[in-house]
Design an enzyme around this catalytic site. Structure first.
Site, short mmCIF file in Angstrom:
data_model
loop_
_atom_site.label_atom_id
_atom_site.label_comp_id
_atom_site.label_asym_id
_atom_site.label_seq_id
_atom_site.Cartn_x
_atom_site.Cartn_y
_atom_site.Cartn_z
N GLY A 109 34.03 33.61 66.13
CA GLY A 109 32.64 33.14 66.07
C GLY A 109 32.50 31.76 66.65
N CYS A 110 33.40 31.42 67.58
CA CYS A 110 33.37 30.12 68.23
C CYS A 110 32.18 30.07 69.18
CB CYS A 110 34.68 29.93 68.99
SG CYS A 110 34.68 28.58 70.12
N VAL A 111 31.17 29.27 68.82
CA VAL A 111 29.99 29.19 69.69
C VAL A 111 29.70 27.74 70.07
CG1 VAL A 111 28.76 31.28 69.01
CG2 VAL A 111 28.58 29.26 67.58
#
Lengths: 111, 123, 99
Positions: A109-111
């Site tokens: 979920g690296c945004v």
């Protein structure tokens, strides 16, 4: 699969340069990965790296930036629990750079 | 990211871990959803409650043990975890067998809660 | 004959089918999610206990441990490791997997 070589030993990395086997990590590998990211490691950097490794050991994931920021603030003091502080240390993002240097996979979920 | 109305999301977990990929997939989607500041509820029913069983040791099956990650959810501000009471009983488990704090609810109560959701995702 | 079941009794009827079809004296090996059937307090427990008088029932230890259930195997069920799994396959003339 690519690899890097540190002290004559070869370490497997993925196509983005993240270490494949985090168990192989050591400080020299961390320093080498920092160089590839143009990060000059200081005690402040290591503090974050060690925090990330502890977090991973406990929860088996690399934290999202927001979660990391909050958790760092709790553990190392509110002055360090800001994204400004973390981005000063790791200009291309604590997730991208710090996790890589710490030998962790890219955060989910690296945004 | 905080633009727009906050929606109520519910993730319904009904599968045991490791036998299928559903549990892990759900967990990853939940972690991603956490970045969008929505109102997230996790429900564990049927075999899904096994995901939260304490003492998982996966070395022997050479799988990643992702059960510690449920304990990270709190740090992601995901605090609404619901477990089906009947499912616990049917499996000889109690709340003490679970590795995180949960709210135990009857099927009927879970059904009501499900009705109140904007989005329900099934795993 | 060796019967292998890998589905949770709460989710599929594989174990039920197996117990209906297997002949007295057969060996039944529970692996993956089927190991839950061999744990104390689950709803299939009585079902399986009755079956113990007709069959030799095994459960795969690494799968029990992975699921945190290694310490709650019901009495009468034998646990085996992967070596034991191989032995069971080798000892029996044929094998049915209840997928």
């Amino acid at each position: 699969m690519s690899s890097i070589e540190v002290n004559g030993k070869s370490y497997e990395t993925d196509e983005e340069g993240y270490l494949v086997n985090l168990g192989e990590w050591n400080e020299d590998v961390g320093n080498y990965l920092a160089q590839t990211e143009n990060v000059a490691m200081t005690d402040q950097h290591w503090e974050v790296i060690n925090f990330l490794r502890d977090y991973y050991n406990e929860f088996q994931i690399a934290p999202a930036v927001r979660v990391l920021t909050k958790a760092i603030g709790k553990k190392l003091g509110p002055d360090k629990g800001t994204s400004q502080y973390l981005y000063d240390l790791f200009p291309y993002g604590p997730a991208k750079q710090a996790c890589k240097i710490a030998g962790l996979p890219k955060p989910t979920g690296c945004v | 990211m905080s633009e727009g109305a906050i929606k109520k999301f519910m993730f319904v977990n009904r599968k045991a871990p490791y036998g299928t990929i559903y549990a892990l997939e759900s967990l990853e989607v939940v972690l991603i959803t956490a970045a969008f500041d929505q109102d997230v509820s996790l429900v564990f029913m049927d075999d899904g409650i096994f995901q939260l069983k304490k003492g998982q040791q996966t070395k022997g099956i050479e799988n990643k043990n992702f059960s510690p990650t449920y304990r990270a959810l709190d740090g992601y501000d995901i605090e609404k975890l619901y477990v089906e009471a009947e499912a616990l009983t049917a499996r000889g488990l109690t709340e003490d067998d679970l590795l995180v704090d949960v709210t135990v609810m009857s099927r009927a109560e879970l059904g009501k809660l499900m009705d109140e959701m904007d989005v329900v995702l099934s795993f | 004959m060796l019967h292998i079941v890998n589905k949770s009794p709460a989710e599929r009827n594989a174990l039920e089918s197996c117990l209906r079809v297997a002949q007295d004296g057969a060996a039944i090996l529970l692996i993956e999610d089927a190991v839950y059937a061999a744990t104390r307090g689950n709803t299939a427990e009585n079902h399986l206990r009755d079956a113990l008088s007709r069959f030799k029932i095994y459960a795969l230890a690494p799968d029990l441990e992975a699921r945190g259930m290694g310490d709650r195997v019901m009495a009468g069920v034998a646990t085996v490791d992967y070596g034991g799994f191989v032995d069971l396959v080798a000892e029996h003339k044929n094998c049915q997997s209840w997928l």
